[in-house]
Design an enzyme around this catalytic site. Structure first.
Site, PDB file in Angstrom:
ATOM      1  N   SER A 301       0.822  -1.060   0.020  1.00  0.00           N
ATOM      2  CA  SER A 301       0.046   0.002  -0.060  1.00  0.00           C
ATOM      3  C   SER A 301       0.844   1.227   0.121  1.00  0.00           C
ATOM      4  O   SER A 301       1.506   1.503  -0.950  1.00  0.00           O
ATOM      5  CB  SER A 301      -0.990  -0.023   1.266  1.00  0.00           C
ATOM      6  OG  SER A 301      -2.015   0.695   1.033  1.00  0.00           O
ATOM      7  N   ASP A 312      10.180   4.828 -10.068  1.00  0.00           N
ATOM      8  CA  ASP A 312       9.998   5.283 -11.255  1.00  0.00           C
ATOM      9  C   ASP A 312      10.422   6.561 -11.859  1.00  0.00           C
ATOM     10  O   ASP A 312      10.797   6.708 -13.094  1.00  0.00           O
ATOM     11  CB  ASP A 312       8.391   5.592 -11.577  1.00  0.00           C
ATOM     12  CG  ASP A 312       7.652   4.256 -11.613  1.00  0.00           C
ATOM     13  OD1 ASP A 312       8.300   3.228 -11.558  1.00  0.00           O
ATOM     14  OD2 ASP A 312       6.336   4.390 -11.738  1.00  0.00           O
ATOM     15  N   LYS A 326      -0.710  -4.362  -3.529  1.00  0.00           N
ATOM     16  CA  LYS A 326      -1.989  -3.655  -3.121  1.00  0.00           C
ATOM     17  C   LYS A 326      -2.073  -2.229  -3.600  1.00  0.00           C
ATOM     18  O   LYS A 326      -1.308  -1.493  -3.198  1.00  0.00           O
ATOM     19  CB  LYS A 326      -1.838  -3.718  -1.449  1.00  0.00           C
ATOM     20  CG  LYS A 326      -3.359  -3.807  -1.088  1.00  0.00           C
ATOM     21  CD  LYS A 326      -3.667  -2.008  -0.639  1.00  0.00           C
ATOM     22  CE  LYS A 326      -4.822  -1.687  -0.134  1.00  0.00           C
ATOM     23  NZ  LYS A 326      -5.170  -0.231   0.016  1.00  0.00           N
TER      24      LYS A 326
END
Length: 541
Positions: A301, A312, A326
């Site tokens: 999460s 990224d 999740k």
């Protein structure tokens, strides 16, 4: 079968809460029900009346209705959850970062026992610290009643917690003391720190462990970076292993400390027709240095939001194991009677537009416990800012995968609490070896602590004595298994010695990192993280 199913359902609800993390603001319940729904509810109330009038034993409306709501949510997804009054109170404690109690970390003395062991020294200033409670103390009675047959979560913990200013009488059994110690402890507000460990591993290399995301996390991170003298850091290891998530706002605040201003951190998408929402770094980092983020299967999460954003944007290398996967966003809806509903209202996407949610179509049991690995070729592929390939559809895949070796013998010794028992014998002088260990109860100066840290080691003679002790305790192991686990056993025993001598689990935790393969790999990879960071800065010019 019925008991197994009940156990599984309970565990799934708890696990969903722990791994879920709660992202949306608390909002009030929705609009009135449609007429068709009101008609259908008549069937429900009729069934409820029949059950209460005719079932083989009496059953309360509360039990039936709460079970019905949980059953309704289980038809949706693994993370939509209902909270009864006690569960909702615990959730609020987690979010607010505080509770009222004694300030101790406990575990069951043995599986199924209600007696609990204090596993860490109480922090200075807490109620437990003020009455002299120590790591290793065993709480055997509360208010004069034996707790041997109590349930730790349902009975022991609620009886130790309570309103600020109230008192609780506990009986403590302490190793080396012939008689139990009676204590009267006045409950007080206890902060739930999310950063327990923050210290330099080597010169200029900082380490921060973030256990979860609550309302205090970003402030704690600022304080940790200040103590590490962030401006002079040569590298930082951010440990998100076993971090189940938490507040979306705090995930954004944490990522903001390391990204450039206005870089995308995460986007959320809800029902079709509703506009996606982007969350960007509001302030941006102050300093740039190489970073490693550690994750494992239980990083979920909000921790995946932070790890995904840093990966990224090529801000950090990710090391460890593929995370939980999740990406469902929950909003909390308070209900009457101090109950609550955490309902999935959206999905989140990393800056590279990755949806990292794992498939749960095969059932919730498989989702939580099996976790079949999804091959990279079968997963969504995206590109980082620098063109590196990253994957969606099954958690955050680390840039460098490092799986911790299983130590079966060490776990067996731990379950029987024998590391702690033998270390206690050494520090009290009951057992003597070729190194001085009997510092228990002695106040050491700063100079003495520094000297003892260098001298307090588990020698070959001490290890041989511990091996003999295990044989006397009838621990089953072969010469080969002991030899294979020798380094980990030596380190584990050293952890307990440091805990007992310095009365601080921080020192024992530092010892544990000496043999932590993922941490050691992270240190090794910092030069590569430096290159990644430099390239990231160059692209932003």
């Amino acid at each position: 079968m019925r008991n197994r199913l009940a156990f599984f359902v309970t565990v799934v609800i708890i696990t969903a809460a722990l791994l879920g993390g709660w992202f949306g603001d608390r909002v009030s319940a929705g609009p009135p029900l449609e007429k068709d729904t009101q008609v259908l509810l008549k069937t429900f109330t009729e069934a409820l009346a029949v059950i209460q009038a005719n079932y083989i034993r009496p059953v309360t409306s509360e039990t039936l209705i709460e079970a019905s709501v949980r059953g309704m949510l289980r038809t949706l997804d693994p993370h939509s959850s209902f909270f009864a009054t006690s569960d909702y109170s615990r959730l609020q404690e987690e979010q607010q970062g505080k509770y009222y109690g004694l300030g101790i970390t406990i575990r069951a003395e043995s599986p199924g026992s209600g007696r609990v062991v204090v596993v860490e020294p109480p922090a200075p200033g807490t109620p437990a610290y003020k009455v002299g409670m120590k790591a290793g103390d065993i709480i055997s009675k509360i208010e004069g009643q034996s707790i041997e047959d109590w349930d730790v979560n349902e009975d022991v913990i609620p009886n130790l917690k309570g309103p600020k200013g109230t008192k609780v009488n506990i009986t403590v059994e302490r190793p080396g003391e012939p008689q139990p110690v009676e204590m009267v402890v006045e409950r007080d507000e206890i902060p739930l720190f999310t950063i327990k460990y923050a210290f330099p591993l080597e010169s200029g290399i900082g380490y921060i462990r973030l256990d979860k995301f609550s309302e205090t996390s970003s402030h704690e991170l600022d304080e940790a970076l200040k103590r590490l003298e962030e401006a002079s850091l040569k590298g930082l290891i951010l440990d998100l292993r076993d971090n189940p998530g938490g507040s979306l706002s705090q995930a954004i605040e944490v990522a903001d400390r390391f990204l450039a201003k206005d870089q995308l951190i995460v986007s959320t998408k809800g029902r079709q027709g509703r506009e996606p929402h982007e969350y960007r770094a509001p302030r941006g980092r102050r300093y740039m240095y190489p970073m490693i983020v550690l994750i494992n299967q239980n990083s979920a999460s909000a921790s995946e939001i932070v790890a995904g954003a840093l990966q990224d944007h090529d801000r950090a290398l990710i090391v460890g194991e593929t995370s939980f996967g999740k990406a469902l966003v929950q909003t909390i809806y308070p209900l009457d009677g101090r109950r609550g509903l955490a309902l999935t209202t959206g999905r989140y996407y990393t800056p590279a537009d990755r949806l990292i949610q794992r498939d749960y179509s095969q059932g919730f049991y498989d989702y939580f416990y099996t976790r079949a690995k999804v091959e990279s070729k079968d997963r969504q592929q995206k590109q980082t800012d620098g063109g590196r390939t990253v994957y969606g559809g099954g958690g955050i895949t680390p840039d460098y995968e490092v799986t911790l070796k299983a130590d079966k013998l060490g776990r067996l010794i731990d379950r029987r609490n024998l590391f702690y028992d033998f270390a206690t014998k050494l520090t009290t002088g009951e057992v003597k070896s070729d190194v001085k260990y009997d510092y228990s109860g002695k106040k050491l100066s700063a100079e003495e602590k520094a000297r003892v840290k260098d001298e307090l080691d588990v020698t070959d003679q001490t290890l041989s004595m511990f091996k003999q002790y295990l044989q006397e305790k009838k621990v089953a192991f072969s010469e080969q298994s002991f030899e294979e686990s020798k380094d980990l056993i030596r380190n584990r025993l050293k952890q307990e010695l440091f805990l007992l001598v310095f009365e601080s689990d921080r020192e024992g935790y530092r010892v544990a990192l000496e043999v932590d393969q993922q941490v050691q790999k992270a240190i090794e990879l910092l030069p590569q993280a430096q290159v990644l960071a430099q390239n990231s800065v160059a692209r932003q010019r």
